[in-house]
Design an enzyme around this catalytic site. Structure first.
Site, PDB file in Angstrom:
ATOM      1  N   HIS A  83       0.549  -1.172  -0.028  1.00  0.00           N
ATOM      2  CA  HIS A  83      -0.023   0.078  -0.041  1.00  0.00           C
ATOM      3  C   HIS A  83       0.797   1.245  -0.136  1.00  0.00           C
ATOM      4  O   HIS A  83       2.013   1.132   0.222  1.00  0.00           O
ATOM      5  CB  HIS A  83      -0.895   0.172   1.256  1.00  0.00           C
ATOM      6  CG  HIS A  83      -0.217   0.295   2.536  1.00  0.00           C
ATOM      7  ND1 HIS A  83       0.445  -0.945   2.990  1.00  0.00           N
ATOM      8  CD2 HIS A  83       0.099   1.148   3.234  1.00  0.00           C
ATOM      9  CE1 HIS A  83       1.174  -0.662   4.245  1.00  0.00           C
ATOM     10  NE2 HIS A  83       0.739   0.635   4.324  1.00  0.00           N
ATOM     11  N   ASP A 108       0.670   4.965   1.795  1.00  0.00           N
ATOM     12  CA  ASP A 108      -0.012   5.499   3.029  1.00  0.00           C
ATOM     13  C   ASP A 108      -1.176   6.407   2.470  1.00  0.00           C
ATOM     14  O   ASP A 108      -0.987   7.453   2.068  1.00  0.00           O
ATOM     15  CB  ASP A 108       0.667   6.522   3.980  1.00  0.00           C
ATOM     16  CG  ASP A 108       1.772   5.507   4.669  1.00  0.00           C
ATOM     17  OD1 ASP A 108       1.287   4.114   4.938  1.00  0.00           O
ATOM     18  OD2 ASP A 108       2.841   5.528   5.110  1.00  0.00           O
ATOM     19  N   HIS A 147       4.606   0.265   0.375  1.00  0.00           N
ATOM     20  CA  HIS A 147       5.337  -0.503   1.230  1.00  0.00           C
ATOM     21  C   HIS A 147       4.652  -1.769   1.829  1.00  0.00           C
ATOM     22  O   HIS A 147       3.617  -1.535   1.598  1.00  0.00           O
ATOM     23  CB  HIS A 147       6.171   0.259   2.361  1.00  0.00           C
ATOM     24  CG  HIS A 147       4.958   1.187   2.906  1.00  0.00           C
ATOM     25  ND1 HIS A 147       4.293   2.363   2.581  1.00  0.00           N
ATOM     26  CD2 HIS A 147       4.353   0.995   4.054  1.00  0.00           C
ATOM     27  CE1 HIS A 147       3.543   2.707   3.187  1.00  0.00           C
ATOM     28  NE2 HIS A 147       3.508   1.992   4.268  1.00  0.00           N
ATOM     29  N   ARG A 204       5.288   6.472  13.458  1.00  0.00           N
ATOM     30  CA  ARG A 204       5.187   7.007  12.141  1.00  0.00           C
ATOM     31  C   ARG A 204       4.814   8.428  12.368  1.00  0.00           C
ATOM     32  O   ARG A 204       3.577   8.603  12.900  1.00  0.00           O
ATOM     33  CB  ARG A 204       4.528   6.173  11.122  1.00  0.00           C
ATOM     34  CG  ARG A 204       4.647   6.649   9.860  1.00  0.00           C
ATOM     35  CD  ARG A 204       3.354   5.959   9.030  1.00  0.00           C
ATOM     36  NE  ARG A 204       2.219   6.814   8.945  1.00  0.00           N
ATOM     37  CZ  ARG A 204       1.012   6.237   8.596  1.00  0.00           C
ATOM     38  NH1 ARG A 204       0.978   4.897   8.009  1.00  0.00           N
ATOM     39  NH2 ARG A 204       0.087   7.014   8.344  1.00  0.00           N
TER      40      ARG A 204
HETATM   41 FE   LIG Z   1       1.877   2.271   5.847  1.00  0.00          FE
END
Ligand SMILES: [Fe+2]
Length: 328
Positions: free
Chosen positions: A113, A115, A269, A284
């Site tokens: 995917h 983000d 990723h 993150r």
């Molecule tokens: Fe992600």
């Protein structure tokens, strides 16, 4: 006794770029390790420019041994790359910007995917910091979506250039999971889809900084506009297979203190879910992006809801929709 020598006036000089900064490629098409930098909010402009240039070229860059970096330093460094944005639905773990990527919170990222592509202006950069890593497994893979586009046969590039697709956070979760969902997974999904977004993006966007064409696919992509479900799945499968080709990917084995930054506009990723019950705690933060524009100049469009709701802290990822909302 002589009088004290006059104090020399403070001279402010422009900070020089770090002489020790080095960029070493990890893979042929994606990934580089940057060494000789201590990340933080106090980095000089020249060093930040070097990091940004390496990031745009290599798509994902890795830094080892950033143990000094706490939540505040992580954010302060992130601001040097742009405005920070909160996740549109998942509350942060620290009441500010940080999203918890913890294997005990039910969230799983073991699908390819990009983000937050279910909103129009999805993040430009994600910055992931490893606090606790498992003794084995839990690697992350990244794929270069510009290289994937570039290697497509020309007729397929022409097709991809002209197609758009609808991305949603309310995708068919069960269809992608062989195992029965745990209570934690069910709960995570409920929070993740508290507001159901649908955004139409071009399948190929023109990167606003490099001018490269990149594929906009990944697990939030539900359907190609104007195709039957069957045709849509088949076409997505063909395009996505180029993204996932090992030559277009890099795999990172985390150590505590590592930081990875990726250009979210030019990558996908995948977090490998193979560290059993061992703790894996990463943080993150995301830097605001802009509304993608296709090869034909058409921007992405938010289809639902009517606007991106404000999260509890900061501005939402995708808030900068440039007024490109759904036509009623
Ligand atoms: Fe992600």
């Amino acid at each position: 006794m002589t009088s004290a020598a006059p104090t020399a006036p403070a001279v402010r000089t422009a900070p020089a770029p770090s002489a020790t900064l080095a960029v070493d490629k990890v893979g042929g098409r994606i990934g580089a390790v940057i060494s000789g930098v201590r990340l933080g909010g106090d980095l000089d402009e020249a060093t930040v420019a070097e990091i940004r240039a390496a990031l745009l070229e290599h798509k994902v860059v890795f830094f080892r041994d950033q143990h000094h970096l706490d939540a505040e330093g992580h954010e302060a460094f992130g601001r040097l790359l742009g405005e920070l944005v909160a996740h549109p639905t998942v509350p942060s773990v620290d009441g500010r910007y940080a999203l918890g990527i913890d294997n005990d919170h039910g969230g799983r990222a073991n699908q390819w995917h990009t983000d937050v592509t279910f909103v129009p202006a999805y993040p430009a950069f994600s910055i992931l910091r490893a606090e606790v890593v498992p003794p084995y497994g839990g690697n992350t893979l990244w794929a270069n979506t510009a290289a994937a586009y570039a290697e497509l046969p020309q007729p397929l590039r022409v097709l991809a250039d002209s197609v758009r697709g609808v991305h949603t956070n309310d995708y068919d979760y069960a269809a992608t999971r062989p195992e029965a969902p745990s209570r934690e997974l069910e709960q995570h999904r409920k929070v993740f889809t508290a507001v159901k977004f649908q955004t139409e993006h071009p399948v190929v966007r023109v990167h606003p900084e490099t001018g490269e064409r990149t594929l906009v696919l990944g697990s939030f992509l539900q359907k190609l506009t104007g195709f039957t479900g069957h045709d849509s799945r088949a076409l997505i499968g063909v395009l996505q297979s180029h993204v996932e080709r090992p030559e277009n990917t890099v795999r990172w084995q985390w150590r505590a203190g590592d930081v990875a930054i990726w250009d979210n506009r030019a990558t996908q990723h995948y977090g490998v879910d193979d560290s059993d019950a061992h703790e894996r705690t990463l943080r993150r933060i995301t830097v605001d992006g802009d509304v993608p524009v296709g090869v034909d100049g058409r921007p992405s469009t938010l289809l639902a809801p009517r606007s991106v709701p404000e999260p509890t802290y900061g501005i939402a990822s995708g808030a900068s929709t440039n007024g490109v909302l759904a036509q009623s």
